[in-house]
Write an enzyme that holds these catalytic residues in place. Structure first.
Site, PDB file in Angstrom:
ATOM      1  N   HIS A   1       0.846  -1.201   0.000  1.00 45.94           N
ATOM      2  CA  HIS A   1       0.000   0.000   0.000  1.00 45.94           C
ATOM      3  C   HIS A   1       0.876   1.243   0.000  1.00 45.94           C
ATOM      4  O   HIS A   1       2.059   1.184   0.312  1.00 45.94           O
ATOM      5  CB  HIS A   1      -0.908   0.024   1.243  1.00 45.94           C
ATOM      6  CG  HIS A   1      -0.140   0.174   2.530  1.00 45.94           C
ATOM      7  ND1 HIS A   1       0.526  -0.870   3.126  1.00 45.94           N
ATOM      8  CD2 HIS A   1       0.116   1.251   3.304  1.00 45.94           C
ATOM      9  CE1 HIS A   1       1.131  -0.463   4.223  1.00 45.94           C
ATOM     10  NE2 HIS A   1       0.911   0.839   4.354  1.00 45.94           N
TER      11      HIS A   1
ATOM     12  N   ASP B   1       0.774   5.127   1.845  1.00 44.16           N
ATOM     13  CA  ASP B   1       0.071   5.774   2.954  1.00 44.16           C
ATOM     14  C   ASP B   1      -0.734   6.953   2.408  1.00 44.16           C
ATOM     15  O   ASP B   1      -0.260   7.675   1.531  1.00 44.16           O
ATOM     16  CB  ASP B   1       1.072   6.253   4.013  1.00 44.16           C
ATOM     17  CG  ASP B   1       1.734   5.083   4.738  1.00 44.16           C
ATOM     18  OD1 ASP B   1       1.242   3.952   4.628  1.00 44.16           O
ATOM     19  OD2 ASP B   1       2.758   5.321   5.416  1.00 44.16           O
TER      20      ASP B   1
ATOM     21  N   ARG C   1       7.204  -8.779  16.252  1.00 47.87           N
ATOM     22  CA  ARG C   1       7.522  -7.504  15.623  1.00 47.87           C
ATOM     23  C   ARG C   1       6.535  -6.459  16.133  1.00 47.87           C
ATOM     24  O   ARG C   1       5.330  -6.687  16.111  1.00 47.87           O
ATOM     25  CB  ARG C   1       7.383  -7.659  14.106  1.00 47.87           C
ATOM     26  CG  ARG C   1       7.611  -6.410  13.344  1.00 47.87           C
ATOM     27  CD  ARG C   1       7.363  -6.624  11.870  1.00 47.87           C
ATOM     28  NE  ARG C   1       7.891  -5.497  11.158  1.00 47.87           N
ATOM     29  CZ  ARG C   1       7.257  -4.353  11.041  1.00 47.87           C
ATOM     30  NH1 ARG C   1       6.063  -4.191  11.580  1.00 47.87           N
ATOM     31  NH2 ARG C   1       7.817  -3.352  10.397  1.00 47.87           N
TER      32      ARG C   1
END
Ligand SMILES: O=C(O)CCC(=O)C(=O)O
Ligand SMILES: [Fe+2]
Length: 124
Positions: free
Chosen positions: A6, A8, A74
Site C-alpha cells: 500500500h 500511505d 515484531r
C-alpha cells in the site's frame, strides 16, 4: 501483523519499530521488494499520497508492505500526519500541475474504491 502492499494516504508517516523495521519492505522500480535497512534508534519517515500530490509527483509516495515470520515478534508504531479532511490539496509547483485540486476527503473516498491505483487514476 503483516501488511499488504500500500501507499500511505497521509502527508507523511513517522514509523518507530522495535527490532528496527525488520519486515518493512519498499518496492523499487526495476528491482522489486527491498528491505528497509535497520538503523538503530532511527525513525523512518514515509512520504504519503498527500505530499506526493502537493509536490506534483516530485516526492513519491512509495509502495511498501510488511512481511512477518513465525519466529520473531515484531512491534511498530506509526504516526500518520495529515491535514483536515476538508483541506484542498493541490500541487505547489510552478510546473504544469500533474494532479487536480482535491479535498483530502474526496481523495480518501477515491482511494477506498481504487486502492493503490488512485494516484495514477487522478493524474492529469
Ligand atoms: O509497521 C511498519 O513498519 C509499517 C506500517 C505501515 O506501513 C502502516 O501502518 O501504514
Ligand atoms: Fe504504510
Amino acid at each position: 501483523m503483516g501488511m499488504a502492499p500500500h501507499t500511505d494516504s497521509s502527508l507523511f508517516t513517522i514509523l518507530h519499530g522495535t527490532q528496527p523495521f525488520a519486515g518493512l519492505q519498499v518496492l523499487k522500480d526495476g528491482i522489486g521488494w527491498v528491505p528497509v535497512p535497520p538503523v538503530s534508534g532511527a525513525l523512518v519517515v514515509n512520504i504519503g499520497d498527500i505530499l506526493h500530490i502537493l509536490s506534483n509527483g516530485r516526492f513519491h509516495s512509495v509502495l511498501h508492505r510488511v512481511v512477518v515470520n513465525r519466529t520473531h515478534h515484531r512491534y511498530s508504531v506509526a504516526f500518520f500526519y495529515m491535514p483536515p479532511l476538508d483541506s484542498k490539496i493541490s500541487p505547489l509547483s510552478l510546473d504544469p500541475p500533474r494532479y487536480p485540486s482535491i479535498t483530502r476527503k474526496d481523495y480518501l473516498d477515491l482511494k477506498a474504491k481504487h486502492f493503490n491505483d488512485t494516484l495514477s487514476l487522478i493524474r492529469i
